[in-house]
Write a protein that holds these residues in place. Structure first.
Motif, PDB file in Angstrom:
ATOM      1  N   UNK A 119     -17.177  38.838 -12.063  1.00 33.09           N
ATOM      2  CA  UNK A 119     -16.306  38.841 -10.902  1.00 33.09           C
ATOM      3  C   UNK A 119     -17.009  39.550  -9.759  1.00 33.09           C
ATOM      4  N   UNK A 120     -16.864  39.008  -8.537  1.00 34.08           N
ATOM      5  CA  UNK A 120     -17.479  39.627  -7.372  1.00 34.08           C
ATOM      6  C   UNK A 120     -16.532  39.506  -6.192  1.00 34.08           C
ATOM      7  N   UNK A 121     -16.841  40.236  -5.121  1.00 37.58           N
ATOM      8  CA  UNK A 121     -16.044  40.205  -3.897  1.00 37.58           C
ATOM      9  C   UNK A 121     -16.762  39.317  -2.882  1.00 37.58           C
ATOM     10  N   UNK A 122     -16.024  38.360  -2.313  1.00 37.16           N
ATOM     11  CA  UNK A 122     -16.567  37.490  -1.276  1.00 37.16           C
ATOM     12  C   UNK A 122     -15.789  37.738   0.007  1.00 37.16           C
ATOM     13  N   UNK A 123     -16.497  37.831   1.125  1.00 37.40           N
ATOM     14  CA  UNK A 123     -15.864  38.141   2.406  1.00 37.40           C
ATOM     15  C   UNK A 123     -15.818  36.875   3.255  1.00 37.40           C
ATOM     16  N   UNK A 124     -14.652  36.584   3.803  1.00 39.34           N
ATOM     17  CA  UNK A 124     -14.481  35.467   4.733  1.00 39.34           C
ATOM     18  C   UNK A 124     -14.008  36.071   6.045  1.00 39.34           C
ATOM     19  N   UNK A 125     -14.862  36.021   7.070  1.00 40.97           N
ATOM     20  CA  UNK A 125     -14.548  36.645   8.360  1.00 40.97           C
ATOM     21  C   UNK A 125     -14.286  35.562   9.397  1.00 40.97           C
ATOM     22  N   UNK A 126     -13.270  35.774  10.232  1.00 38.97           N
ATOM     23  CA  UNK A 126     -12.950  34.815  11.273  1.00 38.97           C
ATOM     24  C   UNK A 126     -11.732  35.256  12.067  1.00 38.97           C
ATOM     25  N   UNK A 127     -11.139  34.303  12.791  1.00 39.65           N
ATOM     26  CA  UNK A 127      -9.981  34.563  13.635  1.00 39.65           C
ATOM     27  C   UNK A 127      -8.748  33.973  12.958  1.00 39.65           C
ATOM     28  N   UNK A 128      -7.679  34.747  12.923  1.00 44.37           N
ATOM     29  CA  UNK A 128      -6.418  34.255  12.370  1.00 44.37           C
ATOM     30  C   UNK A 128      -5.810  33.294  13.387  1.00 44.37           C
ATOM     31  N   UNK A 129      -5.631  32.026  12.994  1.00 39.42           N
ATOM     32  CA  UNK A 129      -5.081  31.057  13.942  1.00 39.42           C
ATOM     33  C   UNK A 129      -3.628  30.715  13.649  1.00 39.42           C
TER      34      UNK A 129
END
Length: 121
Positions: A38-48
């Protein structure tokens, strides 16, 4: 019937997950299972967008990846979400920011930022 469902799902609602709004730049840390690891994945962006209420609440995050727009819908109270960090706050006058889908280049990430100014007498 609605109150019965609300009572059952009340213990699954994660506290402190409502600290962001539409237009904010966020980093969503999700747990990803690959085989037995198990690992941590980051998804970065703007909340639309934010939709729903209670345990069924979701939010959509959009980012530009290699020149292509990518959107991902997350349940707010999912146990797979480790945490949600707010990178930058915005000043938006919309409930949904679907107009960002039509923008190209740097304008696709352009949202009015909220700035705190100190008043000097």
């Amino acid at each position: 019937m609605n109150s019965v469902i609300r009572d059952i799902t009340a213990d699954q609602v994660q506290p402190g997950r409502d600290q962001f709004k539409v237009g904010d730049g966020v980093r969503v840390h999700t747990r990803v299972r690959e085989g037995d690891k198990e690992r941590i994945q980051i998804f970065a962006g703007i909340v639309i967008a934010r939709k729903g209420s209670g345990i069924h609440q979701t939010f959509t995050v959009r980012r530009i990846s290699f020149g292509e727009g990518v959107e991902r819908v997350f349940p707010v109270h999912s146990p797979l979400i480790e945490r949600i960090e707010v990178d930058r706050e915005s000043v938006t006058m919309r409930a949904r920011m679907y107009y960002l889908r039509d923008r190209i280049g740097k304008a696709a990430n352009k949202v009015k930022e909220k700035r705190l100014f100190e008043h000097k007498p």
